[in-house]
Every structure is written in structure tokens, then in C-alpha cells.
Write a protein that holds these residues in place. Structure first.
Motif, PDB file in Angstrom:
ATOM      1  N   ILE A 185      -6.065  -1.556   4.127  1.00 48.03           N
ATOM      2  CA  ILE A 185      -6.210  -1.403   2.675  1.00 48.03           C
ATOM      3  C   ILE A 185      -5.629  -2.629   1.962  1.00 48.03           C
ATOM      4  O   ILE A 185      -6.205  -3.141   0.991  1.00 48.03           O
ATOM      5  CB  ILE A 185      -5.537  -0.100   2.214  1.00 48.03           C
ATOM      6  CG1 ILE A 185      -6.250   1.097   2.852  1.00 48.03           C
ATOM      7  CG2 ILE A 185      -5.554   0.023   0.694  1.00 48.03           C
ATOM      8  CD1 ILE A 185      -5.538   2.426   2.650  1.00 48.03           C
TER       9      ILE A 185
ATOM     10  N   HIS B 182      -1.691  -2.823  -3.970  1.00 48.52           N
ATOM     11  CA  HIS B 182      -1.370  -3.587  -5.174  1.00 48.52           C
ATOM     12  C   HIS B 182      -0.778  -4.939  -4.779  1.00 48.52           C
ATOM     13  O   HIS B 182      -0.068  -5.054  -3.779  1.00 48.52           O
ATOM     14  CB  HIS B 182      -0.395  -2.819  -6.057  1.00 48.52           C
ATOM     15  CG  HIS B 182      -0.953  -1.515  -6.552  1.00 48.52           C
ATOM     16  ND1 HIS B 182      -1.714  -1.408  -7.691  1.00 48.52           N
ATOM     17  CD2 HIS B 182      -0.877  -0.274  -6.032  1.00 48.52           C
ATOM     18  CE1 HIS B 182      -2.075  -0.148  -7.871  1.00 48.52           C
ATOM     19  NE2 HIS B 182      -1.584   0.558  -6.871  1.00 48.52           N
TER      20      HIS B 182
ATOM     21  N   THR C 140       0.863  -1.176   0.000  1.00 46.91           N
ATOM     22  CA  THR C 140       0.000   0.000   0.000  1.00 46.91           C
ATOM     23  C   THR C 140       0.896   1.220   0.000  1.00 46.91           C
ATOM     24  O   THR C 140       1.573   1.496   0.991  1.00 46.91           O
ATOM     25  CB  THR C 140      -0.910   0.010   1.246  1.00 46.91           C
ATOM     26  OG1 THR C 140      -1.584  -1.238   1.364  1.00 46.91           O
ATOM     27  CG2 THR C 140      -1.926   1.141   1.156  1.00 46.91           C
TER      28      THR C 140
ATOM     29  N   HIS D 201     -13.572  -1.105 -10.184  1.00 45.45           N
ATOM     30  CA  HIS D 201     -13.492  -0.742 -11.589  1.00 45.45           C
ATOM     31  C   HIS D 201     -14.572  -1.493 -12.367  1.00 45.45           C
ATOM     32  O   HIS D 201     -15.116  -2.500 -11.898  1.00 45.45           O
ATOM     33  CB  HIS D 201     -12.115  -1.089 -12.160  1.00 45.45           C
ATOM     34  CG  HIS D 201     -11.001  -0.282 -11.575  1.00 45.45           C
ATOM     35  ND1 HIS D 201     -10.850   1.061 -11.805  1.00 45.45           N
ATOM     36  CD2 HIS D 201      -9.970  -0.649 -10.756  1.00 45.45           C
ATOM     37  CE1 HIS D 201      -9.772   1.505 -11.173  1.00 45.45           C
ATOM     38  NE2 HIS D 201      -9.228   0.494 -10.513  1.00 45.45           N
TER      39      HIS D 201
ATOM     40  N   LYS E  78      -7.444  -5.616  -0.556  1.00 40.91           N
ATOM     41  CA  LYS E  78      -6.908  -6.115  -1.819  1.00 40.91           C
ATOM     42  C   LYS E  78      -6.830  -7.628  -1.811  1.00 40.91           C
ATOM     43  O   LYS E  78      -7.174  -8.296  -2.803  1.00 40.91           O
ATOM     44  CB  LYS E  78      -5.528  -5.507  -2.067  1.00 40.91           C
ATOM     45  CG  LYS E  78      -4.957  -5.816  -3.436  1.00 40.91           C
ATOM     46  CD  LYS E  78      -5.714  -5.091  -4.534  1.00 40.91           C
ATOM     47  CE  LYS E  78      -5.036  -5.270  -5.889  1.00 40.91           C
ATOM     48  NZ  LYS E  78      -5.740  -4.503  -6.947  1.00 40.91           N
TER      49      LYS E  78
ATOM     50  N   ARG F  57      -8.072   7.332   2.648  1.00 44.71           N
ATOM     51  CA  ARG F  57      -8.279   6.632   1.370  1.00 44.71           C
ATOM     52  C   ARG F  57      -6.946   6.391   0.675  1.00 44.71           C
ATOM     53  O   ARG F  57      -6.109   7.276   0.590  1.00 44.71           O
ATOM     54  CB  ARG F  57      -9.185   7.472   0.474  1.00 44.71           C
ATOM     55  CG  ARG F  57      -9.510   6.884  -0.897  1.00 44.71           C
ATOM     56  CD  ARG F  57     -10.473   7.803  -1.631  1.00 44.71           C
ATOM     57  NE  ARG F  57     -10.870   7.297  -2.940  1.00 44.71           N
ATOM     58  CZ  ARG F  57     -10.230   7.575  -4.078  1.00 44.71           C
ATOM     59  NH1 ARG F  57      -9.154   8.365  -4.044  1.00 44.71           N
ATOM     60  NH2 ARG F  57     -10.650   7.077  -5.227  1.00 44.71           N
TER      61      ARG F  57
ATOM     62  N   GLU G 164      -4.719   3.045  -1.942  1.00 48.18           N
ATOM     63  CA  GLU G 164      -4.853   1.914  -2.856  1.00 48.18           C
ATOM     64  C   GLU G 164      -3.702   0.940  -2.634  1.00 48.18           C
ATOM     65  O   GLU G 164      -2.562   1.349  -2.373  1.00 48.18           O
ATOM     66  CB  GLU G 164      -4.846   2.409  -4.307  1.00 48.18           C
ATOM     67  CG  GLU G 164      -5.265   1.363  -5.322  1.00 48.18           C
ATOM     68  CD  GLU G 164      -5.588   1.949  -6.683  1.00 48.18           C
ATOM     69  OE1 GLU G 164      -5.695   1.186  -7.649  1.00 48.18           O
ATOM     70  OE2 GLU G 164      -5.733   3.190  -6.767  1.00 48.18           O
TER      71      GLU G 164
ATOM     72  N   VAL H  53     -15.098   0.179  -0.423  1.00 48.09           N
ATOM     73  CA  VAL H  53     -14.240  -0.175  -1.554  1.00 48.09           C
ATOM     74  C   VAL H  53     -14.850   0.358  -2.846  1.00 48.09           C
ATOM     75  O   VAL H  53     -16.061   0.495  -2.973  1.00 48.09           O
ATOM     76  CB  VAL H  53     -14.039  -1.701  -1.643  1.00 48.09           C
ATOM     77  CG1 VAL H  53     -13.291  -2.218  -0.428  1.00 48.09           C
ATOM     78  CG2 VAL H  53     -15.377  -2.427  -1.774  1.00 48.09           C
ATOM     79  N   GLU H  54     -13.969   0.684  -3.771  1.00 46.46           N
ATOM     80  CA  GLU H  54     -14.387   1.163  -5.081  1.00 46.46           C
ATOM     81  C   GLU H  54     -13.976   0.130  -6.132  1.00 46.46           C
ATOM     82  O   GLU H  54     -12.832  -0.341  -6.130  1.00 46.46           O
ATOM     83  CB  GLU H  54     -13.730   2.520  -5.378  1.00 46.46           C
ATOM     84  CG  GLU H  54     -14.065   3.592  -4.351  1.00 46.46           C
ATOM     85  CD  GLU H  54     -13.237   4.853  -4.508  1.00 46.46           C
ATOM     86  OE1 GLU H  54     -12.737   5.094  -5.639  1.00 46.46           O
ATOM     87  OE2 GLU H  54     -13.088   5.601  -3.517  1.00 46.46           O
TER      88      GLU H  54
ATOM     89  N   GLY I 112     -10.398  -0.940  -6.816  1.00 44.97           N
ATOM     90  CA  GLY I 112      -9.722   0.340  -6.920  1.00 44.97           C
ATOM     91  C   GLY I 112      -9.317   0.844  -5.549  1.00 44.97           C
ATOM     92  O   GLY I 112      -8.727   0.120  -4.745  1.00 44.97           O
ATOM     93  N   ALA I 113      -9.663   2.073  -5.260  1.00 42.66           N
ATOM     94  CA  ALA I 113      -9.279   2.679  -3.985  1.00 42.66           C
ATOM     95  C   ALA I 113     -10.112   2.102  -2.837  1.00 42.66           C
ATOM     96  O   ALA I 113     -11.234   1.612  -3.025  1.00 42.66           O
ATOM     97  CB  ALA I 113      -9.447   4.186  -4.041  1.00 42.66           C
ATOM     98  N   VAL I 114      -9.544   2.170  -1.652  1.00 49.34           N
ATOM     99  CA  VAL I 114     -10.182   1.679  -0.429  1.00 49.34           C
ATOM    100  C   VAL I 114     -10.185   2.815   0.586  1.00 49.34           C
ATOM    101  O   VAL I 114      -9.176   3.496   0.773  1.00 49.34           O
ATOM    102  CB  VAL I 114      -9.425   0.464   0.142  1.00 49.34           C
ATOM    103  CG1 VAL I 114     -10.062  -0.001   1.447  1.00 49.34           C
ATOM    104  CG2 VAL I 114      -9.378  -0.663  -0.875  1.00 49.34           C
TER     105      VAL I 114
END
Length: 330
Positions: A95, A308, A15, A131, A99, A304, A306, A128-129, A137-139
Motif C-alpha cells: 500500500i 500517507h 500505512t 479522488h 502511494k 484494503r 490507505e 487503487v482508488e 485514496g484507498a489501495v
């Protein structure tokens, strides 16, 4: 498999640069009803696994781990462990957990855009967002309330002199230090020097705050250097140990920093705060609500960011390995 003592499946994420290792199996059942009680049981009976899973040769000083556990009061539960201490709450790790949950299918577009997470510090709300193609996406997470314990605390630091700091709680304790006033540049090239300075300051603060009832059971306040980049925009560098800094802007630390800015009147309740790490990757934060906490005003902040994916695999403990418990070089 012949010769193995234990196996631990895991997923690694980062993150904003800081790792989260979600250990998805191999941990014996933990006693206790609350996540806090389960963490205390893990610390009491299985602390050797913390070092084995996070320290070298399987990890490193900056590694943060996460152990999913059942919760009676939330959708999920999580214990946060690190190379040195146990965490009450971890923003970047939350976050990272989102993921991991999305990658494993535990959450999806079909399951909705929110879940609750019980941590040792309390229950946090996570949004959570998604795509359009179903990727996460972002958290955003609504953290436990942040509040200030010390304003303008002055400590004498060897080789530096007097350093002033505000100390705030936001799931962990943070000491806010103005890097600009000390002439400290927050860049990748100055990380080692900033670690050395921050550790001196942290030790001085620990000498002053040691034994305070509200700080018992949690590590001494970590030093969060901040450098103003404009209205509501700062660079942050969090010193955790002599050889460990938060690569992210620090999620819970960002909550504490926004609370400090609100208390000082430098931002309004409707402003958004942007905190970036030394690589320029940001978290954003905004106030959700105020409440009374510990006899003062608490600030529930939404942060907020994101995460990976990095890797997925299995960590092994092999019989006869002289370094199976892990090691750190300080």
C-alpha cells in the motif's frame, strides 16, 4: 559530494502508522530473473545496506524498507526488507508503494485503477482508488493464498503456561493468539508489556516449528494478538521482535486472520472483516477466491487500507563515519 561513499534517494510513507521507506536509487544492479532471486542476491551481497538504510541513526527498529526492481512477469517488482529479516510479502508496504508510485507519477488516474506487483512470495494484484482531484485514496491488494498449517497448537510459555495458537501462512507465517483469553489489553499503553509477552510466545513457537520444510527461508511465525470487538471486527497487535511491533493491523496478517475465521466458520465467504490497530485505524478484508495450496484450502484475500506521505530526501553514507553500518539497541 566530497567525503560521501554513497547516496540513496528515498520516500517515506506510513500505512496505518507503520513506515515504508522506498529506496529509489543507489542500490547496485541485482542479479537474477525473478524478484525472489534478486532478493537473494541483495541478501548475499548487500545486506550491509539493509542495516545502514533502516537501522539507527537513519531509521529505527520498526522501519521497513522497499527496493523497487524490474519484473519480467508484472508491472512492478519490489523487495521488502526490515530491520531484522527479509520479507516474502508485505501488505502495508505494498500500500505504501502505491502511494509512492502515485507521488512520483509512475501511476495516475490516466494509467488506470490497477497494477500487478511481483514480490518474493508471488505476484499480487493491486487496485487503487482515485479522488476527483487526482490524489490517491484507498489501495486494495489481492494477496497470495493464505492457508493453515497448525490448528490448536499448544506451546508452553515460561511464566504463562499453555498457549494455544493456529499457525497460518499468507506470504509470511503468523501465529494467532486470542488476547482476550490471556487477559491481554491491546492499547498503546500496554505495547511494551505485550511485546515482552508476545516475544516469549514467539520463541516457544519457534522451538516447535524450527526445521519444518515449509518454513525454511522465512522467519519464525510472528505472534498476532487479536481481541474481538464484535462480529467480524477485531483489534490486532503483531509482535515481530522484542522491540518491534507492527503499528498497522498488518496487511498479510489480516489475510491470515480472515482465513482463520473462515476455517472456523465464524465468518461466511461473503462477509467483510474489519481489523484495526491499537490506534483504531482499520484495514478491511474480504475473500476473493479459494484454491488448493500445499495440499489444503488456500484463501486469496483482498485487504484494503490507505497510506500517507511522510518525507522525501536522500540518505548519505559518509566516509569515516564509525556508525555508517547502522545500529540497533535491543
Amino acid at each position: 559530494m566530497i567525503g560521501l561513499e554513497a547516496a540513496f534517494p528515498y520516500i517515506d510513507t506510513h500505512t496505518a502508522g507503520h513506515p515504508t521507506r522506498a529506496v529509489l536509487g543507489g542500490i547496485p544492479p541485482l542479479h537474477g530473473r525473478s524478484v525472489r532471486e534478486k532478493r537473494e542476491d541483495f541478501e548475499r551481497r548487500f545486506d550491509h545496506l539493509r542495516s545502514a538504510l533502516l537501522h539507527e541513526p537513519r531509521g529505527h527498529a520498526a522501519m521497513v524498507g522497499l527496493i523497487p526492481v524490474p519484473s519480467e512477469v508484472a508491472d512492478f517488482g519490489a523487495i521488502f526488507i526490515s530491520s531484522y529479516v527479509y520479507l516474502g510479502m508485505c501488505g502495508h508496504g505494498t500500500i505504501g508503494l502505491a502511494k509512492t508510485l502515485a507521488f512520483t507519477g509512475a501511476i495516475s488516474q490516466e494509467s488506470g485503477d490497477r497494477f500487478t506487483l511481483e514480490t518474493p512470495a508471488g505476484v499480487v494484484d493491486v487496485r487503487v482508488e482515485w479522488h476527483e482531484d487526482g490524489r490517491l485514496g484507498a489501495v486494495s491488494l489481492k494477496n497470495v493464498p493464505a492457508y493453515r498449517r497448525f490448528e490448536g497448537l499448544e506451546v508452553d510459555v515460561e511464566g504463562v503456561g499453555a498457549v494455544r495458537t493456529d499457525i497460518l501462512y499468507s506470504g509470511m507465517w503468523y501465529a494467532m493468539v486470542d488476547a482476550d483469553q490471556l487477559g491481554v489489553a491491546l492499547t498503546p499503553d500496554t505495547a511494551s508489556a505485550n511485546l515482552a509477552l508476545g516475544w516469549k510466545i514467539k520463541q516457544a513457537i519457534a522451538d516447535v516449528t524450527d526445521g519444518l520444510p515449509e518454513m525454511l527461508g522465512l522467519p519464525a511465525p510472528s505472534v498476532l494478538f487479536y481481541s474481538n470487538l464484535g462480529q467480524g471486527h477485531s483489534r490486532q497487535f503483531l509482535v515481530l521482535a522484542p522491540n518491534k511491533y507492527d503499528r498497522s493491523p498488518c496487511g498479510t496478517g489480516t489475510c491470515a486472520r480472515l482465513a482463520q475465521l473462515l476455517l472456523r466458520g465464524e465468518l461466511s465467504d461473503t462477509d467483510t472483516y474489519r481489523a484495526e490497530n491499537i490506534f483504531g485505524v482499520p484495514f478491511t478484508a474480504e475473500l476473493a477466491e479459494k484454491s488448493e495450496v500445499a495440499g489444503t484450502t488456500g484463501y486469496s484475500v483482498i485487504v484494503r487500507g490507505e497510506a500517507h506521505l511522510i518525507s522525501q530526501g536522500t540518505l548519505y553514507l559518509e566516509k569515516g563515519d564509525p556508525l555508517s553500518k547502522g545500529f540497533l539497541s535491543r
